[in-house]
Design an enzyme around this catalytic site. Structure first.
Site, PDB file in Angstrom:
ATOM      1  N   LYS A 282     110.941  71.361 -11.732  1.00 37.81           N
ATOM      2  CA  LYS A 282     109.773  71.706 -10.887  1.00 37.81           C
ATOM      3  C   LYS A 282     109.123  72.976 -11.399  1.00 37.81           C
ATOM      4  O   LYS A 282     107.908  73.060 -11.529  1.00 37.81           O
ATOM      5  CB  LYS A 282     110.172  71.911  -9.416  1.00 37.81           C
ATOM      6  CG  LYS A 282     110.563  70.705  -8.630  1.00 37.81           C
ATOM      7  CD  LYS A 282     109.464  69.707  -8.373  1.00 37.81           C
ATOM      8  CE  LYS A 282     109.268  68.769  -9.501  1.00 37.81           C
ATOM      9  NZ  LYS A 282     109.784  67.502  -9.584  1.00 37.81           N
TER      10      LYS A 282
ATOM     11  N   GLU B 213     116.646  69.478 -11.246  1.00 34.89           N
ATOM     12  CA  GLU B 213     115.366  69.181 -10.601  1.00 34.89           C
ATOM     13  C   GLU B 213     114.617  70.475 -10.271  1.00 34.89           C
ATOM     14  O   GLU B 213     113.400  70.555 -10.448  1.00 34.89           O
ATOM     15  CB  GLU B 213     115.624  68.324  -9.345  1.00 34.89           C
ATOM     16  CG  GLU B 213     114.414  67.986  -8.511  1.00 34.89           C
ATOM     17  CD  GLU B 213     113.324  67.206  -9.246  1.00 34.89           C
ATOM     18  OE1 GLU B 213     113.542  66.740 -10.378  1.00 34.89           O
ATOM     19  OE2 GLU B 213     112.218  67.085  -8.677  1.00 34.89           O
TER      20      GLU B 213
ATOM     21  N   GLU C 237     107.390  72.467 -14.856  1.00 38.62           N
ATOM     22  CA  GLU C 237     106.230  71.574 -14.765  1.00 38.62           C
ATOM     23  C   GLU C 237     104.986  72.288 -14.245  1.00 38.62           C
ATOM     24  O   GLU C 237     103.900  72.099 -14.772  1.00 38.62           O
ATOM     25  CB  GLU C 237     106.521  70.427 -13.774  1.00 38.62           C
ATOM     26  CG  GLU C 237     107.250  69.253 -14.336  1.00 38.62           C
ATOM     27  CD  GLU C 237     107.486  68.182 -13.270  1.00 38.62           C
ATOM     28  OE1 GLU C 237     107.280  67.009 -13.585  1.00 38.62           O
ATOM     29  OE2 GLU C 237     107.878  68.507 -12.129  1.00 38.62           O
TER      30      GLU C 237
ATOM     31  N   LYS D 216     101.040  61.673 -13.785  1.00 36.11           N
ATOM     32  CA  LYS D 216     102.012  61.204 -12.802  1.00 36.11           C
ATOM     33  C   LYS D 216     102.605  59.858 -13.172  1.00 36.11           C
ATOM     34  O   LYS D 216     103.753  59.586 -12.908  1.00 36.11           O
ATOM     35  CB  LYS D 216     101.343  61.114 -11.430  1.00 36.11           C
ATOM     36  CG  LYS D 216     102.334  60.771 -10.356  1.00 36.11           C
ATOM     37  CD  LYS D 216     102.053  61.469  -9.074  1.00 36.11           C
ATOM     38  CE  LYS D 216     103.228  61.365  -8.144  1.00 36.11           C
ATOM     39  NZ  LYS D 216     104.342  62.260  -8.506  1.00 36.11           N
TER      40      LYS D 216
ATOM     41  N   HIS E 141     129.131  78.195 -21.928  1.00 37.63           N
ATOM     42  CA  HIS E 141     129.110  77.609 -23.268  1.00 37.63           C
ATOM     43  C   HIS E 141     127.743  77.733 -23.915  1.00 37.63           C
ATOM     44  O   HIS E 141     127.358  76.884 -24.714  1.00 37.63           O
ATOM     45  CB  HIS E 141     129.558  76.146 -23.195  1.00 37.63           C
ATOM     46  CG  HIS E 141     130.928  75.992 -22.636  1.00 37.63           C
ATOM     47  ND1 HIS E 141     132.056  76.354 -23.327  1.00 37.63           N
ATOM     48  CD2 HIS E 141     131.360  75.572 -21.420  1.00 37.63           C
ATOM     49  CE1 HIS E 141     133.126  76.137 -22.573  1.00 37.63           C
ATOM     50  NE2 HIS E 141     132.720  75.663 -21.411  1.00 37.63           N
TER      51      HIS E 141
ATOM     52  N   ASN F 132      93.526  51.682 -20.695  1.00 37.91           N
ATOM     53  CA  ASN F 132      94.733  52.455 -20.434  1.00 37.91           C
ATOM     54  C   ASN F 132      95.844  51.791 -21.224  1.00 37.91           C
ATOM     55  O   ASN F 132      96.071  50.592 -21.074  1.00 37.91           O
ATOM     56  CB  ASN F 132      95.021  52.409 -18.919  1.00 37.91           C
ATOM     57  CG  ASN F 132      96.415  52.876 -18.566  1.00 37.91           C
ATOM     58  OD1 ASN F 132      96.992  53.706 -19.270  1.00 37.91           O
ATOM     59  ND2 ASN F 132      96.957  52.359 -17.479  1.00 37.91           N
ATOM     60  N   GLY F 133      96.524  52.547 -22.099  1.00 37.36           N
ATOM     61  CA  GLY F 133      97.599  51.954 -22.907  1.00 37.36           C
ATOM     62  C   GLY F 133      97.481  52.395 -24.349  1.00 37.36           C
ATOM     63  O   GLY F 133      96.758  53.347 -24.660  1.00 37.36           O
TER      64      GLY F 133
ATOM     65  N   TRP G 274      94.315  60.417 -20.199  1.00 42.88           N
ATOM     66  CA  TRP G 274      95.438  61.235 -20.671  1.00 42.88           C
ATOM     67  C   TRP G 274      95.554  60.882 -22.151  1.00 42.88           C
ATOM     68  O   TRP G 274      95.886  59.752 -22.505  1.00 42.88           O
ATOM     69  CB  TRP G 274      96.721  60.877 -19.916  1.00 42.88           C
ATOM     70  CG  TRP G 274      97.861  61.779 -20.238  1.00 42.88           C
ATOM     71  CD1 TRP G 274      98.182  62.953 -19.621  1.00 42.88           C
ATOM     72  CD2 TRP G 274      98.857  61.587 -21.255  1.00 42.88           C
ATOM     73  NE1 TRP G 274      99.292  63.505 -20.191  1.00 42.88           N
ATOM     74  CE2 TRP G 274      99.738  62.691 -21.193  1.00 42.88           C
ATOM     75  CE3 TRP G 274      99.087  60.603 -22.217  1.00 42.88           C
ATOM     76  CZ2 TRP G 274     100.830  62.832 -22.051  1.00 42.88           C
ATOM     77  CZ3 TRP G 274     100.177  60.749 -23.074  1.00 42.88           C
ATOM     78  CH2 TRP G 274     101.035  61.856 -22.980  1.00 42.88           C
TER      79      TRP G 274
ATOM     80  N   ARG H  24      96.565  60.357 -12.818  1.00 42.74           N
ATOM     81  CA  ARG H  24      97.037  59.596 -13.973  1.00 42.74           C
ATOM     82  C   ARG H  24      96.649  60.238 -15.302  1.00 42.74           C
ATOM     83  O   ARG H  24      97.090  59.802 -16.362  1.00 42.74           O
ATOM     84  CB  ARG H  24      96.468  58.168 -13.935  1.00 42.74           C
ATOM     85  CG  ARG H  24      96.813  57.401 -12.685  1.00 42.74           C
ATOM     86  CD  ARG H  24      96.181  56.039 -12.707  1.00 42.74           C
ATOM     87  NE  ARG H  24      96.792  55.204 -13.713  1.00 42.74           N
ATOM     88  CZ  ARG H  24      97.852  54.444 -13.519  1.00 42.74           C
ATOM     89  NH1 ARG H  24      98.416  54.415 -12.329  1.00 42.74           N
ATOM     90  NH2 ARG H  24      98.353  53.720 -14.479  1.00 42.74           N
TER      91      ARG H  24
ATOM     92  N   CYS I  66      96.106  57.443 -17.806  1.00 40.61           N
ATOM     93  CA  CYS I  66      94.717  57.023 -17.762  1.00 40.61           C
ATOM     94  C   CYS I  66      94.489  56.201 -16.492  1.00 40.61           C
ATOM     95  O   CYS I  66      95.308  55.371 -16.120  1.00 40.61           O
ATOM     96  CB  CYS I  66      94.284  56.182 -18.958  1.00 40.61           C
ATOM     97  SG  CYS I  66      94.429  57.032 -20.515  1.00 40.61           S
TER      98      CYS I  66
HETATM   99  C1  G6P Z   1     106.174  61.633 -14.964  1.00 44.61           C
HETATM  100  C2  G6P Z   1     105.897  62.395 -13.691  1.00 44.61           C
HETATM  101  C3  G6P Z   1     107.211  62.770 -13.012  1.00 44.61           C
HETATM  102  C4  G6P Z   1     108.061  61.533 -12.788  1.00 44.61           C
HETATM  103  C5  G6P Z   1     108.282  60.753 -14.081  1.00 44.61           C
HETATM  104  C6  G6P Z   1     108.913  59.396 -13.807  1.00 44.61           C
HETATM  105  O1  G6P Z   1     106.753  62.481 -15.887  1.00 44.61           O
HETATM  106  O2  G6P Z   1     105.137  63.544 -13.947  1.00 44.61           O
HETATM  107  O3  G6P Z   1     106.937  63.395 -11.770  1.00 44.61           O
HETATM  108  O4  G6P Z   1     109.302  61.924 -12.261  1.00 44.61           O
HETATM  109  O5  G6P Z   1     107.027  60.508 -14.727  1.00 44.61           O
HETATM  110  O6  G6P Z   1     108.013  58.641 -13.049  1.00 44.61           O
HETATM  111  P1  G6P Z   1     108.407  57.458 -12.103  1.00 44.61           P
HETATM  112  O7  G6P Z   1     107.103  57.011 -11.500  1.00 44.61           O
HETATM  113  O8  G6P Z   1     109.028  56.404 -12.961  1.00 44.61           O
HETATM  114  O9  G6P Z   1     109.359  57.985 -11.082  1.00 44.61           O
END
Ligand code: G6P
Length: 612
Positions: A489, A485, A492, A607, A508, A99-100, A73, A27, A2
């Site tokens: 990606k 990673e 996501e 994010k 396995h 937000n929260g 969000w 956000r 948010c």
């Molecule tokens: C969310 C974002 C990711 C990020 C993760 C941790 O899931 O979408 O891209 O890696 O949070 O966020 P931070 O700001 O703690 O790296």
């Protein structure tokens, strides 16, 4: 999660708020809303992105010089118009953005319902605005006092801003475990979740601390106090953030811009911290507590998402170069596990945003248990950077694409520098290897540039596999976290199911999934496990998978076994993640674009995850 933004001053509030919400959209983007005081409170809210809100607001009177806005969000209640913020008090006098999560909202709601309050939405937020209304009414309190009293009853996390139709010359904000920044302009004041909506107007900001409240007034004055009514003297920070850093600068998406920025951002992460010719590394953030870190019994990395993958690379780096035992923890697990943490442990949090709720809470716990806590953070002034004993910024600049890219490579750069700094002082690496790694690290930005030149080829590979439903990413050693990673990606942003695995573990379980429709992306650059990776590729090929390999330039054996290959320049093994991840970022990007996915704002994600 948010985004909130608020304005009071002499300018029209609505355009400032809408522009601010667009900056904060990373956000959350389930719904958006504004409230402006014209000659009464005008509230417009809409399911979907800020652009939808703009369309809806076109028909409303949004003239006014005080207002609040929110991009959501969803936590409590599905994303729809009704659950969008701002929420109003029962008498329609107060509007609130939040937000929260208000954890005890159910109890509060029941108590308020018994007093006759009726609720329209399914949110926890609406309960809070009714509670403030109740205090205001019952005790005839000012807005600020009513907010203070109400917040004393709240369990949970919040950053809020409230406006009152009967007092359109003040806004009241407050925070606990969710960020809130005050922007101080000329005769105008701002409140926002971060500085991005503010920077166009002023670079002077105050970061509110937990359980602090701020009243901002139309005459440009403000007052900060805590929930116990003690006045606080603010520290004003001057931000070094340029507006163009928040723009796409000609790229189709933020994510693409951020991928292409990596030669520069990696350099920024290294700036002033090493000199290969002179043979030194110095990570300033470690110096005050250097011997405590060097002699730590154990280093615990705590992080979430992509930052957790960086931490895994950090484990390999710290153990190999500095010979310090490392554990890598999901912050969310660490915090609830009653972990064994002693005062001779060092807990290092990695976080792009510096606001991730679980990472923040894990750090607080570690601090309570006496450990030294260190932050590796991108966003300057963020909560993690403020609660840690010491730390290092990664200096990657604003990362706006929800899928993290440049923060990953910058985090790894800083981790490498830290491991080198410690290893050299401890004598756990030879002078010769130390020097080689320094030169190799300095050469990384140019090599990243070279990898980026293969964009067209990667785009072609993307077009070949864009319609698959599943995929597997394999890597060993330093490239195992890169496999994770790469898979993250892809899932996501393209919504293709992807799994990252240590190459040898494939036997396995995941091998059962392999058939001729399954692309297997193998990061096969490891010098030390070269033959083993070849065997893994043979096993995959024998099951007819589509093999896409990331190999070192000039490598021939794996190239011949692969359906597609992408070459990266040779480097020292501990540094390969900085190069091998780039093609995987581009591959995911192109596949997502070809599948018409919203690359910068993938569904359901945000994010900055400021709720548990
Ligand atoms: C969310 C974002 C990711 C990020 C993760 C941790 O899931 O979408 O891209 O890696 O949070 O966020 P931070 O700001 O703690 O790296």
């Amino acid at each position: 999660m948010c985004g909130i933004v608020a304005y009071i001053g002499k300018k029209q509030a609505y355009p400032i708020i809408i522009e601010g919400l667009k900056r904060l959209e990373y956000r959350g983007y389930d719904s958006a809303g504004v409230s402006i005081f014209s000659d009464k409170l005008v509230v417009v809210k809409k399911k979907g992105k800020v652009s939808k809100l703009e369309n809806a607001a076109a028909a409303a009177n949004t003239t006014g010089t005080i207002g609040i806005g929110h991009t959501r969000w969803a936590t409590h209640g599905e994303p729809n118009d009704k659950n969008a913020h701002p929420h109003l008090s029962g008498n329609g006098r107060l509007a609130l953005i939040h937000n929260g999560i208000i954890e005890n909202y159910a109890t509060l709601k029941k108590a308020l319902q018994n007093l006759g309050h009726e609720f329209i939405s399914d949110t926890d937020t609406e309960v809070l605005v009714h509670l403030i209304e109740e205090y205001q009414k019952r005790e005839n309190l000012s807005l600020s006092e009513a907010v203070r009293k109400a917040l004393q009853k709240v369990v949970g996390a919040y950053s809020i801003v409230v406006m009152d139709e009967n007092d359109p010359d003040v806004l009241v904000g407050a925070r606990k475990s969710s960020p809130l920044v005050l922007g101080i302009g000329d005769d105008e004041l701002f409140l926002a979740s971060d500085a991005t909506p503010i920077i166009k107007y002023t670079n002077k900001v105050v970061y509110l601390n937990d359980e602090e409240m701020v009243s901002i007034y139309r005459d440009g004055t403000y007052e900060i106090k805590n929930l116990h009514n003690e006045i606080k003297v603010p520290t004003i920070h001057e931000l070094d953030l340029k507006l163009e850093e928040l723009e796409k600068e000609g790229f189709e998406h933020y994510m693409l811009k951020e991928i292409y920025q990596q030669p520069t951002t990696i350099k920024e992460s290294m700036r002033g911290r090493l000199n290969a010719d002179e043979g030194w590394v110095l990570v300033g953030g470690m110096q005050q507590y250097f011997s405590r870190i060097m002699n730590a019994k154990r280093i615990i990395f705590a992080a979430c998402g992509t930052s957790w993958h960086s931490a895994l690379v950090g484990e390999y780096l710290f153990e190999e170069l500095a010979r310090i035992p490392v554990e890598v923890e999901y912050a969310s697990e660490l915090r609830y596990r009653n972990p064994i943490i002693h005062d001779d442990d060092v807990v290092i949090a990695l976080s792009q945003s510096g606001e991730t709720a679980d990472t923040l809470a894990a750090l607080e716990l570690a601090k309570e248990k006496g450990a030294l806590i260190y932050g590796i953070v991108n966003v300057v002034g963020s909560s993690i950077s403020r609660i840690t004993h010491c730390g290092s910024y990664i200096h990657a600049g604003p990362e706006i694409g929800v899928a993290s890219t440049k923060a990953f490579t910058s985090q790894i750069t800083v981790l490498t520098l830290m491991a080198l700094n410690l290893g050299y002082k401890k004598g756990t690496i030879t002078e010769d290897y130390f020097r080689r790694l320094l030169f190799a690290l300095e050469a990384i930005p140019d090599k990243v540039e070279k990898v980026l030149k293969q964009n067209e080829k990667i785009k072609y590979i993307a077009s070949e596999i864009k319609n698959v439903n599943n995929s597997l990413y394999l890597g060993r050693g330093y490239n195992f976290p890169v496999a994770l990673e790469g898979a993250l990606k892809l899932k996501e942003i393209s919504y293709i199911h992807a799994e990252g695995y240590p190459a040898a573990e494939m036997k396995h379980g995941p091998i059962a999934l392999i058939d001729e429709n399954m692309p297997v992306i193998v990061i096969a650059t490891n010098q030390s496990a070269y033959e083993k990776v070849i065997s893994n590729i043979q096993e995959v090929k024998a099951r007819k998978a589509i093999v896409i390999s990331v190999i070192t330039e000039g490598e021939e054996k794996i190239k011949a076994m692969s359906d597609y290959f992408i070459e990266i320049p040779e480097t020292e093994e501990p540094l390969t993640p900085l190069l091998s991840v780039i093609p995987l970022q581009l591959l995911a990007y192109h596949i997502a674009v070809m599948r018409n996915c919203d690359v910068d704002q993938p569904r359901n994600l945000a994010k900055s995850v400021t709720v548990e």
